[in-house]
Enzyme design. Structure first.
Site, short mmCIF file in Angstrom:
data_model
loop_
_atom_site.label_atom_id
_atom_site.label_comp_id
_atom_site.label_asym_id
_atom_site.label_seq_id
_atom_site.Cartn_x
_atom_site.Cartn_y
_atom_site.Cartn_z
N ARG A 1 31.29 30.58 34.46
CA ARG A 1 31.82 30.92 35.76
C ARG A 1 33.00 30.35 35.91
NH1 ARG A 1 27.88 32.87 39.36
NH2 ARG A 1 29.14 32.27 41.15
N GLU B 1 41.98 40.69 27.20
CA GLU B 1 41.21 39.15 27.88
C GLU B 1 40.80 38.31 26.97
OE1 GLU B 1 38.52 40.49 31.02
OE2 GLU B 1 37.52 42.14 29.53
N GLU C 1 39.61 50.41 29.28
CA GLU C 1 38.69 49.38 29.00
C GLU C 1 38.91 48.68 27.57
OE1 GLU C 1 36.73 47.56 30.80
OE2 GLU C 1 35.30 46.68 29.11
N HIS D 1 56.71 60.39 28.28
CA HIS D 1 57.22 60.06 29.60
C HIS D 1 57.84 58.64 29.74
CE1 HIS D 1 56.57 64.29 30.70
NE2 HIS D 1 54.93 64.28 30.73
N LYS E 1 34.04 34.63 35.13
CA LYS E 1 32.96 35.67 35.24
C LYS E 1 33.00 36.28 36.51
CE LYS E 1 29.82 37.99 33.13
NZ LYS E 1 30.51 39.27 32.25
N CYS F 1 33.36 29.24 40.71
CA CYS F 1 32.76 27.82 40.29
C CYS F 1 31.45 27.81 40.14
CB CYS F 1 33.65 26.89 41.02
SG CYS F 1 35.22 26.99 41.58
N TRP G 1 36.84 26.31 38.49
CA TRP G 1 38.00 27.39 38.26
C TRP G 1 39.10 26.85 39.21
CZ3 TRP G 1 40.37 31.79 40.10
CH2 TRP G 1 41.00 32.45 39.26
N LYS H 1 39.66 44.68 27.32
CA LYS H 1 38.83 43.83 26.45
C LYS H 1 39.84 43.00 25.40
CE LYS H 1 35.72 43.50 27.85
NZ LYS H 1 35.66 44.30 29.16
N ASN I 1 32.35 25.95 46.22
CA ASN I 1 33.04 27.23 45.72
C ASN I 1 33.67 27.91 47.08
OD1 ASN I 1 31.78 26.43 43.29
ND2 ASN I 1 30.04 28.08 43.54
N GLY I 2 34.80 28.77 46.77
CA GLY I 2 35.25 29.25 47.64
C GLY I 2 36.60 28.85 48.10
C1 G6P Z 1 36.07 39.21 36.69
C2 G6P Z 1 35.66 39.44 35.48
C3 G6P Z 1 35.56 40.80 34.77
C4 G6P Z 1 35.06 41.58 35.55
C5 G6P Z 1 35.59 41.68 37.10
C6 G6P Z 1 34.37 42.27 38.15
O1 G6P Z 1 37.26 39.65 36.75
O2 G6P Z 1 36.51 38.57 34.56
O3 G6P Z 1 35.08 40.82 33.53
O4 G6P Z 1 34.91 43.16 35.20
O5 G6P Z 1 35.35 40.25 37.59
O6 G6P Z 1 32.97 41.68 38.24
P1 G6P Z 1 31.66 42.08 38.65
O7 G6P Z 1 30.95 41.08 38.66
O8 G6P Z 1 31.85 42.62 40.05
O9 G6P Z 1 31.44 43.49 37.69
#
Ligand code: G6P
Length: 605
Positions: A27, A489, A482, A505, A600, A2, A73, A486, A99-100
């Site tokens: 965030r 998400e 990846e 398999h 984020k 958050c 969040w 992408k 936050n937390g």
């Molecule tokens: C969250 C984000 C991802 C990111 C991951 C790790 O899950 O949605 O996009 O890759 O955290 O984040 P960091 O800041 O540690 O790279």
């Protein structure tokens, strides 16, 4: 995850808080709220929805020069007006943003309810306002009341607190969730992220875990867990507001994809040595003897950071011939890992504050492990916790889906692999080959970006599929993972990644006209094998979008990227997949920069 903002000074707090929250919205973004102190009373507004909805709900006469704000969040309790922060004490004297996660919130709530406290929300955070309110009368100061309240809390927090009876004062504290102070001219700011501060000041102070700070217009004081004052040296941040604007692009995601020629160049700047074909990484804090002593490399990170770690492991094995593998930090920390003295641990994080990664680093350190950080955010918790590391210098990444940090991390791993390789057996000729390959990346990325329109058309063509399979072999496999990440998400299209060799398999059963495949087919020693797999897919009427170096009639569609060295190709092959996900999300009308349910930086377990 958050966002927190706080202000104390001569100006009206609300516009500053709202502007800061806007910048933190990436965030967390399901609800938001602000509280200001005016005439020894609190004014609050909280709404479910975006910061823009909150701004619309804040009346013009919402005056007060001390205040706190939050964008949420949800963890405990659904997104709603009442569950939004700030949370108030029953007498409306204390307001808290948090936050937390408070792990013993249920027990604390029961105890407080037993004493007659009425809770309004379902959040864990609300216990804080009630706990502080219970001691604030008898404590000499707000900070003392906060300190006492935090003593009964188990869990993690970054908090900001105001007291209606003490206008002109904000107390903040941190344990496991970041708080940064911003020093202004006769005004002070605090936030969970410098993004909220850069418009007002470049002078910042990061709180350490266990620290608490008292902010007043004329300055601040910080205290350690033992209530003794701590001395802090302000840092100057060089990120400016330009980094936090979309800069003419429709979305941050597209802006950040497009920045990659520059961001990769920044990651490489000053680090390649053309004389000895080595990499200079000043922050590793290891001499050559130590660098040679490692017999294994273990890489940890979460989400896209983990996938870039898989590319990193491959680079280190190939160039340095040291066994290397990557694992999600979240798994690693819970399985009581065996920590060995001759293993080099590498933690990856864009934000530098992902809780699972931080906790894994702390666990490693406790067991005597040697940990390097590959981190984007300078001075962040993970960077501080590591023994040394490589900063990405990619600039702030705002869109939730990681792009430029992903490719910069892979480039940083190429540097690390070159460094580890050249103190071992990597020949000068191979060192030169990699140096030259790295230098070519920015121009080659530019070339890929010119194909955006073609990729946009492909995204429109495939976006309505029921799901998509992503396949790649060895170097291509993390690229496929990846790419699938992408797509899912940002577009919410189901996407699965498999090693191409594993398709037969099991997942081949899914292949048919409704399940197209994105195949990563570099022109390397695996080319023939990959083409055979494409044949198997076609035989099941599967449609294929191939991303590689040469057109093939085995595929329905192709995106051709420039060829680099085999080891570095994954960096370039990733970029069309970023554009593909972006345009698929736009085609489907998704909230590209703020995908549902995500945040984020995930600063909770
Ligand atoms: C969250 C984000 C991802 C990111 C991951 C790790 O899950 O949605 O996009 O890759 O955290 O984040 P960091 O800041 O540690 O790279």
């Amino acid at each position: 995850m958050c966002g927190i903002v706080a202000y104390v000074g001569p100006k009206d707090a609300a516009p500053i808080l709202l502007e800061g929250l806007q910048r933190l919205e990436y965030r967390g973004y399901d609800s938001a709220g602000v509280a200001v102190v005016a005439s020894r009373a609190l004014k609050t507004r909280k709404v479910k929805g975006r910061v823009a909805d909150l701004a619309a709900a804040v009346p013009a006469r919402f005056k007060g020069t001390t205040g706190i704000g939050h964008t949420r969040w949800a963890t405990h309790g659904v997104p709603s007006d009442v569950n939004a922060h700030p949370h108030l004490s029953s007498d409306e004297r204390i307001a808290v943003v948090h936050n937390g996660i408070i792990e013993n919130a249920d027990a604390l709530r029961q105890r407080l309810e037993g004493e007659g406290v009425k809770f309004l929300s379902e959040t864990d955070s609300e216990v804080l306002s009630h706990l502080i309110a219970r001691t604030v009368e008898e404590a000499d100061s707000l900070e003392e009341a906060v300190r006492r309240a935090l003593k009964s809390v188990v869990g993690t927090y970054g908090i900001a607190v105001v007291d209606a009876q003490r206008p002109g004062e904000v107390v903040v504290a941190r344990l496991g969730s970041p708080i940064v102070l911003g020093i202004g001219e006769k005004e002070m700011f605090a936030a969970s992220d410098v993004a909220a501060l850069v418009r007002y000041t470049r002078q910042v102070v990061h709180l350490e875990d266990g620290e608490l700070a008292v902010l007043k217009a004329d300055g601040f004081h910080t205290f350690g867990g033992d209530a003794r004052e701590t001395a802090k040296q302000p840092l100057t941040v060089d990120w400016d507001t330009g980094h936090y604007d979309t800069g003419g692009y429709e979305h941050y995601l597209l802006k950040e994809i497009s920045e990659q020629p520059d961001t990769i160049a920044r990651t490489l700047r000053g680090r390649l040595d053309d004389r000895f074909h080595v990499a200079h990484l000043g922050g590793l804090n290891m001499d050559a003897r130590e660098t040679r002593s490692f017999r294994r490399v273990k890489i940890i990170g979460c989400g896209s950071a983990y996938y870039s770690g898989q590319i990193g492991a491959q680079l280190i094995e190939e160039l340095a011939r040291i066994p290397a593998d990557a694992e999600p930090a979240s798994e690693f920390r819970y399985r009581s890992p065996v920590v060995e003295a001759d293993t080099l641990y590498v933690a990856i994080s864009q934000s530098g504050e992902t809780y699972d990664t931080l906790a894994a680093v702390q666990e490693l350190k406790r067991k005597g492990g040697r940990v390097l950080g590959i981190v984007n955010t300078v001075g962040s918790a993970i960077a501080r916790e590591c023994d040394g590391g490589v900063y990405l210098h990619a600039g702030p990444e705002v869109s939730v889906a990681s792009t430029k940090a992903f490719t910069s991390t892979a480039a940083a791993f190429a540097l690390l692999a070159l460094h580890l390789g050249r103190v071992r057996d990597l020949s000068p000729a191979d060192g030169r080959r990699i140096c030259e390959g790295l230098r070519a990346l920015p121009e080659q990325i530019k070339e890929i970006l010119t194909q955006e329109e073609h990729i946009r058309e492909l995204a429109h063509k495939y976006a309505t599929s029921a799901g998509m399979m992503f396949i790649g072999r060895v170097r291509g496999y993390p690229v496929a993972r990846e790419g699938a990440q992408k797509l899912k998400e940002v577009s919410y299209v189901h996407a699965e990644a498999y090693p191409a060799s594993e398709l037969k398999h099991g997942p081949l059963a899914l292949i048919g006209p409704e399940m197209p495949t994105v195949a990563i087919v570099p022109d390397d020693e695996m080319l023939d094998k990959n083409l055979t797999t494409l044949g198997e897919i076609r035989a099941r009427s599967g449609r294929i979008l191939m991303v590689g170096h040469r057109e093939t009639d085995q595929a329905d569609d192709c995106v051709i990227v420039p060829k680099n060295q085999n080891e570095l190709d994954p960096i370039l092959l990733s970029i069309p997949l970023q554009l593909f996900a972006y345009h698929a999300a736009v085609a489907l009308g998704r909230d590209v920069d703020r995908p549902r349910n995500l945040a984020k930086s995930v600063t909770v377990e």
